[in-house]
Design a protein around this motif. Sequence first.
Motif, PDB file in Angstrom:
ATOM      1  N   UNK A  63       0.782  -1.222   0.000  1.00 52.01           N
ATOM      2  CA  UNK A  63       0.000   0.000   0.000  1.00 52.01           C
ATOM      3  C   UNK A  63       0.818   1.278   0.000  1.00 52.01           C
ATOM      4  N   UNK A  64       2.120   1.188  -0.083  1.00 53.23           N
ATOM      5  CA  UNK A  64       2.992   2.356  -0.052  1.00 53.23           C
ATOM      6  C   UNK A  64       3.328   2.821  -1.465  1.00 53.23           C
ATOM      7  N   UNK A  65       3.807   4.068  -1.554  1.00 54.08           N
ATOM      8  CA  UNK A  65       4.284   4.608  -2.821  1.00 54.08           C
ATOM      9  C   UNK A  65       5.806   4.496  -2.802  1.00 54.08           C
ATOM     10  N   UNK A  66       6.336   3.672  -3.690  1.00 51.49           N
ATOM     11  CA  UNK A  66       7.768   3.380  -3.742  1.00 51.49           C
ATOM     12  C   UNK A  66       8.384   4.102  -4.926  1.00 51.49           C
ATOM     13  N   UNK A  67       9.438   4.837  -4.658  1.00 51.79           N
ATOM     14  CA  UNK A  67      10.167   5.524  -5.713  1.00 51.79           C
ATOM     15  C   UNK A  67      11.324   4.682  -6.194  1.00 51.79           C
ATOM     16  N   UNK A  68      11.423   4.506  -7.490  1.00 51.47           N
ATOM     17  CA  UNK A  68      12.564   3.802  -8.083  1.00 51.47           C
ATOM     18  C   UNK A  68      13.443   4.850  -8.759  1.00 51.47           C
ATOM     19  N   UNK A  75      21.800  -0.609 -17.876  1.00 48.57           N
ATOM     20  CA  UNK A  75      21.011  -1.680 -17.256  1.00 48.57           C
ATOM     21  C   UNK A  75      20.123  -1.198 -16.116  1.00 48.57           C
ATOM     22  N   UNK A  76      20.231   0.055 -15.714  1.00 47.01           N
ATOM     23  CA  UNK A  76      19.455   0.544 -14.571  1.00 47.01           C
ATOM     24  C   UNK A  76      17.953   0.482 -14.831  1.00 47.01           C
ATOM     25  N   UNK A  77      17.512   0.886 -15.992  1.00 50.01           N
ATOM     26  CA  UNK A  77      16.073   0.886 -16.295  1.00 50.01           C
ATOM     27  C   UNK A  77      15.503  -0.538 -16.322  1.00 50.01           C
ATOM     28  N   UNK A  78      16.128  -1.494 -17.038  1.00 51.72           N
ATOM     29  CA  UNK A  78      15.597  -2.872 -16.994  1.00 51.72           C
ATOM     30  C   UNK A  78      15.597  -3.470 -15.586  1.00 51.72           C
ATOM     31  N   UNK A  79      16.589  -3.134 -14.771  1.00 49.86           N
ATOM     32  CA  UNK A  79      16.609  -3.627 -13.392  1.00 49.86           C
ATOM     33  C   UNK A  79      15.416  -3.072 -12.631  1.00 49.86           C
ATOM     34  N   UNK A  83      12.256  -5.036 -10.996  1.00 46.72           N
ATOM     35  CA  UNK A  83      11.944  -4.823  -9.588  1.00 46.72           C
ATOM     36  C   UNK A  83      10.493  -4.379  -9.405  1.00 46.72           C
ATOM     37  N   UNK A  84      10.013  -3.533 -10.294  1.00 42.58           N
ATOM     38  CA  UNK A  84       8.615  -3.101 -10.241  1.00 42.58           C
ATOM     39  C   UNK A  84       7.669  -4.300 -10.350  1.00 42.58           C
ATOM     40  N   UNK A  85       7.938  -5.204 -11.291  1.00 38.92           N
ATOM     41  CA  UNK A  85       7.087  -6.392 -11.442  1.00 38.92           C
ATOM     42  C   UNK A  85       7.094  -7.230 -10.166  1.00 38.92           C
ATOM     43  N   UNK A  86       8.252  -7.396  -9.572  1.00 41.27           N
ATOM     44  CA  UNK A  86       8.358  -8.201  -8.346  1.00 41.27           C
ATOM     45  C   UNK A  86       7.654  -7.524  -7.173  1.00 41.27           C
ATOM     46  N   UNK A  97       6.757   4.808  -8.589  1.00 39.54           N
ATOM     47  CA  UNK A  97       7.035   6.085  -9.240  1.00 39.54           C
ATOM     48  C   UNK A  97       8.513   6.110  -9.614  1.00 39.54           C
ATOM     49  N   UNK A  98       8.812   6.494 -10.851  1.00 41.14           N
ATOM     50  CA  UNK A  98      10.200   6.521 -11.334  1.00 41.14           C
ATOM     51  C   UNK A  98      10.763   7.942 -11.316  1.00 41.14           C
TER      52      UNK A  98
END
Length: 133
Positions: A63-68, A75-79, A83-86, A97-98
Amino acid sequence: MPRIKSLWVLGAAVCLTAILVPTKALFAQNKSEPQYQVLSPWGEADPIPLRGLSSSRVDTLAGKKIGLFVNYKRAARPIAESLERRLNAMYPGVQISYFVSTEWNVSVAETKNKDKFEAWAKGINAVILSVGD
């Protein structure tokens, strides 16, 4: 072969001389005087003392808003996307949020995107950094 033997004998003689014939230069004159001066490899020490995080840790990501935070490396974006999918699978109701930093080798606070970054950081509960190496 005779040359190798003579070099060996010469090397052994130098080593024995260094061990058996101590000079005043090899030993400190007074044991209470320092022999070496230790210098910091960083030059001058930072006068600002270190402190811990001012924000408390979140108890759960559900339920939290996580910033990536994604840096400029390939490779940072694919990682971050993986991570978002997981995170979505593991924590129901999580919002992602990116923030993508495109500047090389500088803190985002030193770029023209400083205000955008600060606004992004205020709206999230926790940040995960993707470096991409």
